[in-house]
Design an enzyme around this catalytic site. Sequence first.
Site, PDB file in Angstrom:
ATOM      1  N   GLN A 136       4.854  -7.620  -8.043  1.00 53.90           N
ATOM      2  CA  GLN A 136       3.567  -6.908  -8.014  1.00 53.90           C
ATOM      3  C   GLN A 136       2.437  -7.849  -8.439  1.00 53.90           C
ATOM      4  O   GLN A 136       1.368  -7.878  -7.835  1.00 53.90           O
ATOM      5  CB  GLN A 136       3.624  -5.689  -8.931  1.00 53.90           C
ATOM      6  CG  GLN A 136       4.681  -4.683  -8.496  1.00 53.90           C
ATOM      7  CD  GLN A 136       4.776  -3.479  -9.415  1.00 53.90           C
ATOM      8  OE1 GLN A 136       4.436  -3.540 -10.588  1.00 53.90           O
ATOM      9  NE2 GLN A 136       5.262  -2.378  -8.884  1.00 53.90           N
ATOM     10  N   ARG A 145       0.902 -10.467  -6.013  1.00 48.88           N
ATOM     11  CA  ARG A 145       0.020  -9.997  -4.946  1.00 48.88           C
ATOM     12  C   ARG A 145      -1.448 -10.279  -5.246  1.00 48.88           C
ATOM     13  O   ARG A 145      -2.285 -10.198  -4.352  1.00 48.88           O
ATOM     14  CB  ARG A 145       0.213  -8.487  -4.717  1.00 48.88           C
ATOM     15  CG  ARG A 145       1.613  -8.078  -4.328  1.00 48.88           C
ATOM     16  CD  ARG A 145       2.061  -8.776  -3.054  1.00 48.88           C
ATOM     17  NE  ARG A 145       1.113  -8.615  -1.981  1.00 48.88           N
ATOM     18  CZ  ARG A 145       1.023  -7.519  -1.215  1.00 48.88           C
ATOM     19  NH1 ARG A 145       1.856  -6.526  -1.386  1.00 48.88           N
ATOM     20  NH2 ARG A 145       0.117  -7.444  -0.258  1.00 48.88           N
ATOM     21  N   HIS A 146      -1.725 -10.609  -6.483  1.00 51.61           N
ATOM     22  CA  HIS A 146      -3.119 -10.892  -6.861  1.00 51.61           C
ATOM     23  C   HIS A 146      -3.402 -12.363  -6.543  1.00 51.61           C
ATOM     24  O   HIS A 146      -3.151 -13.258  -7.342  1.00 51.61           O
ATOM     25  CB  HIS A 146      -3.353 -10.500  -8.323  1.00 51.61           C
ATOM     26  CG  HIS A 146      -3.189  -9.020  -8.487  1.00 51.61           C
ATOM     27  ND1 HIS A 146      -4.257  -8.146  -8.419  1.00 51.61           N
ATOM     28  CD2 HIS A 146      -2.082  -8.244  -8.608  1.00 51.61           C
ATOM     29  CE1 HIS A 146      -3.811  -6.902  -8.528  1.00 51.61           C
ATOM     30  NE2 HIS A 146      -2.490  -6.944  -8.648  1.00 51.61           N
ATOM     31  N   ARG A 147      -3.905 -12.570  -5.324  1.00 46.68           N
ATOM     32  CA  ARG A 147      -3.959 -13.898  -4.724  1.00 46.68           C
ATOM     33  C   ARG A 147      -4.979 -14.806  -5.348  1.00 46.68           C
ATOM     34  O   ARG A 147      -4.993 -16.009  -5.107  1.00 46.68           O
ATOM     35  CB  ARG A 147      -4.263 -13.763  -3.218  1.00 46.68           C
ATOM     36  CG  ARG A 147      -3.185 -13.054  -2.461  1.00 46.68           C
ATOM     37  CD  ARG A 147      -3.704 -12.480  -1.172  1.00 46.68           C
ATOM     38  NE  ARG A 147      -4.577 -11.319  -1.429  1.00 46.68           N
ATOM     39  CZ  ARG A 147      -5.189 -10.628  -0.487  1.00 46.68           C
ATOM     40  NH1 ARG A 147      -5.030 -10.965   0.774  1.00 46.68           N
ATOM     41  NH2 ARG A 147      -5.953  -9.599  -0.801  1.00 46.68           N
ATOM     42  N   ARG A 151      -4.380  -2.663 -12.450  1.00 45.28           N
ATOM     43  CA  ARG A 151      -3.066  -2.620 -13.106  1.00 45.28           C
ATOM     44  C   ARG A 151      -3.077  -1.956 -14.477  1.00 45.28           C
ATOM     45  O   ARG A 151      -2.012  -1.792 -15.081  1.00 45.28           O
ATOM     46  CB  ARG A 151      -2.488  -4.042 -13.187  1.00 45.28           C
ATOM     47  CG  ARG A 151      -2.292  -4.701 -11.830  1.00 45.28           C
ATOM     48  CD  ARG A 151      -1.393  -3.892 -10.903  1.00 45.28           C
ATOM     49  NE  ARG A 151      -1.138  -4.621  -9.647  1.00 45.28           N
ATOM     50  CZ  ARG A 151      -0.322  -4.207  -8.698  1.00 45.28           C
ATOM     51  NH1 ARG A 151       0.316  -3.051  -8.822  1.00 45.28           N
ATOM     52  NH2 ARG A 151      -0.155  -4.901  -7.596  1.00 45.28           N
ATOM     53  N   SER A 178      11.542 -22.646 -11.676  1.00 43.50           N
ATOM     54  CA  SER A 178      12.327 -22.836 -10.452  1.00 43.50           C
ATOM     55  C   SER A 178      13.782 -22.459 -10.665  1.00 43.50           C
ATOM     56  O   SER A 178      14.490 -23.109 -11.434  1.00 43.50           O
ATOM     57  CB  SER A 178      12.237 -24.291  -9.982  1.00 43.50           C
ATOM     58  OG  SER A 178      13.151 -24.474  -8.925  1.00 43.50           O
ATOM     59  N   THR A 229     -20.511 -13.852  -9.767  1.00 39.42           N
ATOM     60  CA  THR A 229     -20.171 -15.270  -9.977  1.00 39.42           C
ATOM     61  C   THR A 229     -20.334 -15.748 -11.418  1.00 39.42           C
ATOM     62  O   THR A 229     -19.537 -16.588 -11.852  1.00 39.42           O
ATOM     63  CB  THR A 229     -20.926 -16.190  -8.983  1.00 39.42           C
ATOM     64  OG1 THR A 229     -22.272 -15.746  -8.883  1.00 39.42           O
ATOM     65  CG2 THR A 229     -20.262 -16.153  -7.626  1.00 39.42           C
TER      66      THR A 229
HETATM   67  C1  LIG Z   1      -1.052   1.227  -7.416  1.00 37.85           C
HETATM   68  C2  LIG Z   1      -0.804   0.135  -6.407  1.00 37.85           C
HETATM   69  C3  LIG Z   1       0.128   0.330  -5.389  1.00 37.85           C
HETATM   70  C4  LIG Z   1       0.379  -0.689  -4.466  1.00 37.85           C
HETATM   71  N1  LIG Z   1       1.307  -0.480  -3.484  1.00 37.85           N
HETATM   72  C5  LIG Z   1       1.576  -1.458  -2.601  1.00 37.85           C
HETATM   73  C6  LIG Z   1       2.562  -1.277  -1.550  1.00 37.85           C
HETATM   74  O1  LIG Z   1       3.179  -0.248  -1.458  1.00 37.85           O
HETATM   75  N2  LIG Z   1       2.774  -2.305  -0.697  1.00 37.85           N
HETATM   76  C7  LIG Z   1       2.078  -3.489  -0.769  1.00 37.85           C
HETATM   77  O2  LIG Z   1       2.311  -4.374   0.040  1.00 37.85           O
HETATM   78  N3  LIG Z   1       1.139  -3.690  -1.724  1.00 37.85           N
HETATM   79  C8  LIG Z   1       0.875  -2.717  -2.638  1.00 37.85           C
HETATM   80  N4  LIG Z   1      -0.056  -2.929  -3.614  1.00 37.85           N
HETATM   81  C9  LIG Z   1      -0.736  -4.234  -3.682  1.00 37.85           C
HETATM   82  C10 LIG Z   1      -2.178  -4.122  -3.148  1.00 37.85           C
HETATM   83  O3  LIG Z   1      -2.192  -3.760  -1.789  1.00 37.85           O
HETATM   84  C11 LIG Z   1      -2.906  -5.476  -3.327  1.00 37.85           C
HETATM   85  O4  LIG Z   1      -2.228  -6.467  -2.582  1.00 37.85           O
HETATM   86  C12 LIG Z   1      -2.938  -5.919  -4.775  1.00 37.85           C
HETATM   87  O5  LIG Z   1      -3.346  -4.874  -5.614  1.00 37.85           O
HETATM   88  C13 LIG Z   1      -3.890  -7.096  -4.916  1.00 37.85           C
HETATM   89  O6  LIG Z   1      -5.193  -6.611  -4.781  1.00 37.85           O
HETATM   90  P1  LIG Z   1      -6.351  -7.518  -4.214  1.00 37.85           P
HETATM   91  O7  LIG Z   1      -6.031  -7.997  -2.831  1.00 37.85           O
HETATM   92  O8  LIG Z   1      -7.640  -6.746  -4.377  1.00 37.85           O
HETATM   93  O9  LIG Z   1      -6.345  -8.734  -5.285  1.00 37.85           O
HETATM   94  P2  LIG Z   1      -6.515 -10.327  -5.046  1.00 37.85           P
HETATM   95  O10 LIG Z   1      -5.445 -10.794  -4.132  1.00 37.85           O
HETATM   96  O11 LIG Z   1      -6.601 -10.889  -6.420  1.00 37.85           O
HETATM   97  O12 LIG Z   1      -7.878 -10.431  -4.331  1.00 37.85           O
HETATM   98  C14 LIG Z   1      -9.091 -10.084  -5.008  1.00 37.85           C
HETATM   99  C15 LIG Z   1     -10.141  -9.799  -3.965  1.00 37.85           C
HETATM  100  O13 LIG Z   1     -10.371 -11.010  -3.210  1.00 37.85           O
HETATM  101  C16 LIG Z   1     -10.571 -10.675  -1.848  1.00 37.85           C
HETATM  102  N5  LIG Z   1      -9.513 -11.293  -1.058  1.00 37.85           N
HETATM  103  C17 LIG Z   1      -8.455 -12.003  -1.517  1.00 37.85           C
HETATM  104  N6  LIG Z   1      -7.724 -12.449  -0.488  1.00 37.85           N
HETATM  105  C18 LIG Z   1      -8.320 -12.001   0.634  1.00 37.85           C
HETATM  106  C19 LIG Z   1      -8.031 -12.122   2.015  1.00 37.85           C
HETATM  107  N7  LIG Z   1      -6.999 -12.806   2.478  1.00 37.85           N
HETATM  108  N8  LIG Z   1      -8.864 -11.532   2.887  1.00 37.85           N
HETATM  109  C20 LIG Z   1      -9.937 -10.852   2.465  1.00 37.85           C
HETATM  110  N9  LIG Z   1     -10.281 -10.687   1.176  1.00 37.85           N
HETATM  111  C21 LIG Z   1      -9.468 -11.260   0.270  1.00 37.85           C
HETATM  112  C22 LIG Z   1     -10.553  -9.149  -1.762  1.00 37.85           C
HETATM  113  O14 LIG Z   1     -11.858  -8.675  -1.940  1.00 37.85           O
HETATM  114  C23 LIG Z   1      -9.730  -8.750  -2.949  1.00 37.85           C
HETATM  115  O15 LIG Z   1      -9.975  -7.429  -3.417  1.00 37.85           O
HETATM  116  C24 LIG Z   1      -0.325  -1.931  -4.544  1.00 37.85           C
HETATM  117  C25 LIG Z   1      -1.266  -2.108  -5.566  1.00 37.85           C
HETATM  118  C26 LIG Z   1      -1.514  -1.104  -6.500  1.00 37.85           C
HETATM  119  C27 LIG Z   1      -2.518  -1.336  -7.593  1.00 37.85           C
END
Ligand SMILES: Cc1cc2nc3c(=O)[nH]c(=O)nc-3n(C[C@H](O)[C@H](O)[C@H](O)COP(=O)(O)OP(=O)(O)OC[C@H]3O[C@@H](n4cnc5c(N)ncnc54)[C@H](O)[C@@H]3O)c2cc1C
Length: 295
Positions: free
Chosen positions: A89, A92-94, A199, A102, A69
């Site tokens: 890509q 996906r980092h939520r 990444r 837009s 934190t």
């Molecule tokens: C090399 C590589 C290949 C990939 N290939 C694919 C693919 O083929 N298909 C595909 O769909 N995705 C793919 N991804 C995306 C991957 O699955 C993750 O969605 C992405 O890397 C985001 O990671 P994250 O969820 O850890 O990050 P963030 O979304 O930034 O989340 C950070 C952390 O917060 C926590 N968190 C966030 N949201 C939640 C939640 N809803 N529930 C629980 N914990 C949460 C988790 O601890 C998470 O690690 C790929 C990623 C990489 C790096």
Amino acid sequence: MSRPFVPEADRLLGVKRPVLSHGFVVLVDYMGNDAAIVQAARVSYGPGTKSIRDDRGLIRYLLRHRHTTPFEMVEFKFLVRLPIYVARQMVRHRTASLNEFSQRYSIVPDEFDLPPVEEIRRQSARNRQGRAEALPPAVAGRFRADLERVSHEAYAAYTMALEAGVARETARMVLPLAYYTQWYWKIDLWNLLHFLSLRLDAHSQEEIRVYAAELAKAVQAVCPVAYEAFEDFVLGGVQLSRKERRAVRSLLEGATPEKACADAHLPLTREDGQPMSTGEGVEFLEKLDRIRAST
Ligand SMILES: Cc1cc2nc3c(=O)[nH]c(=O)nc-3n(C[C@H](O)[C@H](O)[C@H](O)COP(=O)(O)OP(=O)(O)OC[C@H]3O[C@@H](n4cnc5c(N)ncnc54)[C@H](O)[C@@H]3O)c2cc1C
């Protein structure tokens, strides 16, 4: 109380750092620095900590022990222009907040990503998500020419549709993934480091890695001590599974890497005796290679 600032980071503010054919990364703003991490941590550990560890030591301790934190106290806001296939890509980092250009409201500029021929390589047989060795120049050149032609044709269809009165939200459907989008992207330091750990990694696509590398430069400027700790413990670190620890024990007892894998039930061959190209055993040997290559 004055707002903390870092001269090296301030020099990056508003500067467009080019990425790929038409992309860029701009550091728009930041909040906090290494001192903000320390300040937050001392709320937990109290003023006595100062005498126990210096600020650098404290940041390295926090990162090593995943006391996360205090790192969330530092925030970054970027303006990023990137091809849609990279955006898919990055989105996906939520844990990042973003606001995107837009395509319903505005006309998409005629800018698409056109990789250099050397980046148009053969599909990897080993990694289904990756590229391998170079292709014959004629094959790579042909693909590049096709990408350019198809993109121009798609944009011509887009323009014609707009001129004919088709709504922008519908007309955009003809545009390929190589076209660019743009967004503000705000994220705290801990989640940005997590993003970078994924990444900057060789398993990520080259085109998102170059964006990650530019974002990393901003982190390094704002929080040099935290970034150095991240390089030491995360980027340069090696995580071992339970079986891998067993294998390391065998190595320490004098076993060859192959014997160590056998001792730890880390498979290197298939049932038919053929060597495996992926899997836990192969990845363990790769970790050993990385350790051997480390300086
Ligand atoms: C090399 C590589 C290949 C990939 N290939 C694919 C693919 O083929 N298909 C595909 O769909 N995705 C793919 N991804 C995306 C991957 O699955 C993750 O969605 C992405 O890397 C985001 O990671 P994250 O969820 O850890 O990050 P963030 O979304 O930034 O989340 C950070 C952390 O917060 C926590 N968190 C966030 N949201 C939640 C939640 N809803 N529930 C629980 N914990 C949460 C988790 O601890 C998470 O690690 C790929 C990623 C990489 C790096």
